[in-house]
Design an enzyme around this catalytic site. Structure first.
Site, PDB file in Angstrom:
ATOM      1  N   HIS A 548      16.252  18.233   0.870  1.00 27.61           N
ATOM      2  CA  HIS A 548      16.475  19.140  -0.257  1.00 27.61           C
ATOM      3  C   HIS A 548      16.782  20.549   0.252  1.00 27.61           C
ATOM      4  O   HIS A 548      16.319  21.540  -0.308  1.00 27.61           O
ATOM      5  CB  HIS A 548      15.252  19.176  -1.178  1.00 27.61           C
ATOM      6  CG  HIS A 548      15.035  17.914  -1.947  1.00 27.61           C
ATOM      7  ND1 HIS A 548      13.867  17.638  -2.642  1.00 27.61           N
ATOM      8  CD2 HIS A 548      15.837  16.837  -2.147  1.00 27.61           C
ATOM      9  CE1 HIS A 548      13.959  16.450  -3.223  1.00 27.61           C
ATOM     10  NE2 HIS A 548      15.147  15.949  -2.936  1.00 27.61           N
ATOM     11  N   ASN A 593      12.830  18.132  -7.240  1.00 29.15           N
ATOM     12  CA  ASN A 593      14.151  17.664  -6.819  1.00 29.15           C
ATOM     13  C   ASN A 593      15.216  18.579  -7.414  1.00 29.15           C
ATOM     14  O   ASN A 593      15.239  18.818  -8.620  1.00 29.15           O
ATOM     15  CB  ASN A 593      14.385  16.229  -7.290  1.00 29.15           C
ATOM     16  CG  ASN A 593      13.217  15.325  -6.973  1.00 29.15           C
ATOM     17  OD1 ASN A 593      12.151  15.477  -7.553  1.00 29.15           O
ATOM     18  ND2 ASN A 593      13.404  14.389  -6.069  1.00 29.15           N
TER      19      ASN A 593
END
EC number: 1.1.3.10
Length: 623
Positions: A548, A593
């Site tokens: 990420h 996320n």
């Protein structure tokens, strides 16, 4: 591409030239690869929009702009390898949904490490006749400029059409105020409304839902137990997932293909749209005009034939990921090539590659407790012994004393009767748990309490995977200028582009304290579900393994004041027609996320493009 015979693209489409990748690919209707030495005489190769990268963010731009009438070309360094649906999720097969642990190998096979310190192990047992090096090897991604103490060792990229969406978890939570970047200054309510509008549209593109696992026994076991244990303290729910349940035993996981069908246009389904996908094409640089005010062309490289071409467009959009967007820009004269020199900052995008963030990650696996497993059959009346004729399992539908709904009890009864050899009362095809307690100020981390495939965490064959719960908690990282992604002026990667190098450490202070608190939270919470699986005790995972990476080309309102590269429309400061998409735009410390947030920013960017650039004329003469 126009269907008009008067349009040069029509003539080019009728020519026999195809890119080398297109020639060998089995997918139908792959496009021609335009180039000055291959084009039909008199034609001028120019698109309205070119998009670099075919992941969900690139497909968001394609969906918005192709549907608005723009002539769009998309280039991806990867090839098509996801079956009939180009860019589809590879977990959309019965094989992997029946055995999720097999999918771990698919993920591992797709990921390519970004920066690997040189292996200093010396093999001193070679035959004296064998060639021996006097220095260390630098192949297979090895990077002699990478300090192993300041690396994101788990950071990797996926080079296929569809990108990481071909194997991701599909978790698409919204950021709350504490994680989100501002889109509207000095008006929190207006900012909330703008984000809600963009998130709602992005969720519709991804088909995000929160009820695909509502009739999973394991999911409800975990969800209800945690809700009971933390009543009045924490809220638990299903993870927001980009997925559609097609049957009780099959889920269609969303991907780039869900956002935008990557088939070339015009076609029978979209006769008035213009789009071409070019796989196995590396985009090496964008060419700036003399005034450094706009981009004039894109240089590309057909990786199979070896040919190089120059592509022109009105708008250039880079959505190749947080690493490769930055790499392409540095190779084009933005930022700084080579080790950063604070005393001599670059003129163009001085913050490029600085203030990067990556989440901390703690992980463990638990085996569900005897109490939980026994509770699965608490409404059953069991007579006799399994395997004997007198054996029976019954329940009373709709009874007020039942602890579970009828759908649950019916599944358990049928399984216990039909599979008397199975010691577990949970049906073989019971969907996995997908539980979360979302990021909140008192617990500033994101949680995924589930059972899914990652590049790690496979369960050994001696343990029934129905008993296993995975725990993944993701912590935020404060953006710090000293945390950097830079690109070598001496070494190239496997694609002959400047080698990426990380200079990163999790900051002391808030970031480190929250990571430790997050670990404690996971240990306490997971113990309420069961005991730890041997070999999967609570642990911090390698930096970068979350995948990420953010902040490599940060978004803000003012380039200097906010130390950023793009504005809130994702347009590069100082350039009329260059846009960046992806998690690299997100400048904040976030634990959740980031894909849905990056998609929302892409939607806003497309709205700006549609307001400021006009599509080329389209004619509808029969082809």
């Amino acid at each position: 591409m126009s269907t008009s015979s008067s349009d040069p693209f029509f003539n080019f489409a009728k020519s026999s030239f195809r890119s080398a990748a297109a020639q060998k690919a089995s997918a139908s209707s792959l496009p021609p690869l335009p180039g000055p030495d291959k084009k039909v005489p008199g034609m001028d190769i120019k698109y309205d929009v070119v998009i670099v990268g075919s992941g969900p963010i690139g497909c968001t731009y394609a969906r918005e702009l192709v549907g608005a009438g723009y002539k769009v070309a998309m280039f991806d360094i990867g090839e098509i390898d996801s079956g009939l649906k180009i860019g589809a999720h590879k977990k959309n097969t019965v094989e992997y949904q029946k055995n999720i642990d097999k999918f771990v190998n698919v993920i591992q096979g797709q990921l390519m490490s970004v920066s690997v310190p040189v292996n200093t192990l010396v093999v001193d047992t070679l035959s004296p006749t064998s060639w021996q090096a006097s220095t260390f090897f630098v192949r297979n991604g090895s990077n002699p400029e990478q300090d192993p103490l300041r690396n994101l060792s788990g950071q990797a990229v996926t080079r296929v059409v569809g990108g990481m969406s071909t194997h991701w978890t599909c978790a698409t939570p919204r950021f709350d105020r504490e994680q989100r970047p501002l889109l509207v200054k000095d008006d929190a309510d207006a900012d909330d409304a703008e984000w809600d509008r963009l998130y709602t549209k992005a969720e519709s593109y991804f088909q995000t839902g929160t009820d695909q696992f509502k009739e999973s026994i394991r999911h409800n076991l975990v969800l209800n137990k945690l809700a009971e244990e933390y009543k009045g303290q924490r809220d638990f729910q299903q993870i927001p997932l980009a997925a559609t349940r097609r049957s009780p035993t099959f889920v269609e996981w969303s991907s780039a293909n869900t956002v935008f069908d990557l088939q070339n246009r015009p076609n029978t389904d979209a006769p008035e749209e213009r789009f071409n996908l070019f796989p196995a094409v590396a985009c090496e640089r964008v060419v700036r005009n003399a005034l450094n005010s706009e981009i004039e062309s894109l240089h590309i490289h057909d990786l199979i034939s070896g040919d190089r071409f120059e592509i022109k467009a009105d708008v250039y959009v880079l959505t190749a990921g947080a690493v490769h967007n930055t790499q392409l820009l540095v190779n084009s004269g933005f930022g700084q090539l080579g080790r950063p020199n604070p005393t001599n900052p670059p003129e163009l995008l001085p913050s490029l590659g600085s203030y990067i963030t990556e989440q901390s990650l703690v992980f463990c696996q638990t085996v569900m407790s005897t109490e939980l497993i026994d509770s699965v059959k608490s409404d059953m009346t069991i007579r006799g012994t399994p395997g004997e004729l007198t054996y029976s399992v019954t329940y009373t539908p709709g009874a007020s004393t039942n602890k579970h709904p009828d759908w649950w009890n019916e599944k358990v009864k049928n399984h216990m009767m039909q599979h008397q050899e199975d010691p577990l009362p949970i049906p073989f095809e019971d969907p996995e748990p997908q539980v979360t307690t979302l990021f909140q100020p008192s617990h500033p981390w994101h949680t995924q309490i589930h059972r899914d495939a990652f590049s790690y965490g496979a369960v050994q064959q001696s343990i029934d995977s129905r008993l296993i719960v995975d725990w993944r908690f993701f912590g935020r990282t404060e953006p710090k200028e000293e945390n950097k992604l830079w690109f070598s002026d001496k070494i190239t990667d496997a694609y002959n582009m400047p080698q990426p190098t990380f200079d990163f450490r999790f900051p002391a202070g808030r970031t480190s304290k929250e990571a430790e608190d997050m670990m404690t939270d996971m240990c306490v919470m997971s113990a309420k579900i069961g005991g730890f699986l041997p070999g999967s005790l609570p642990q911090f995972m390698e930096p970068g393994l979350v995948l990420h990476l953010g902040g490599t080309h940060r978004m803000g309102f003012d380039e200097k004041e906010d130390n950023c590269c793009v504005n809130t429309d994702s347009r590069v400061f100082g350039f009329k027609n260059l846009f960046l998409g992806g998690c690299g735009n997100i400048p904040t410390a976030y634990g959740a996320n980031p894909t849905l947030t990056a998609m929302s920013l892409a939607i806003k960017s497309c709205e700006y493009i549609k307001q400021n650039f006009t599509p080329s004329p389209f004619t509808s003469e029969a082809q």
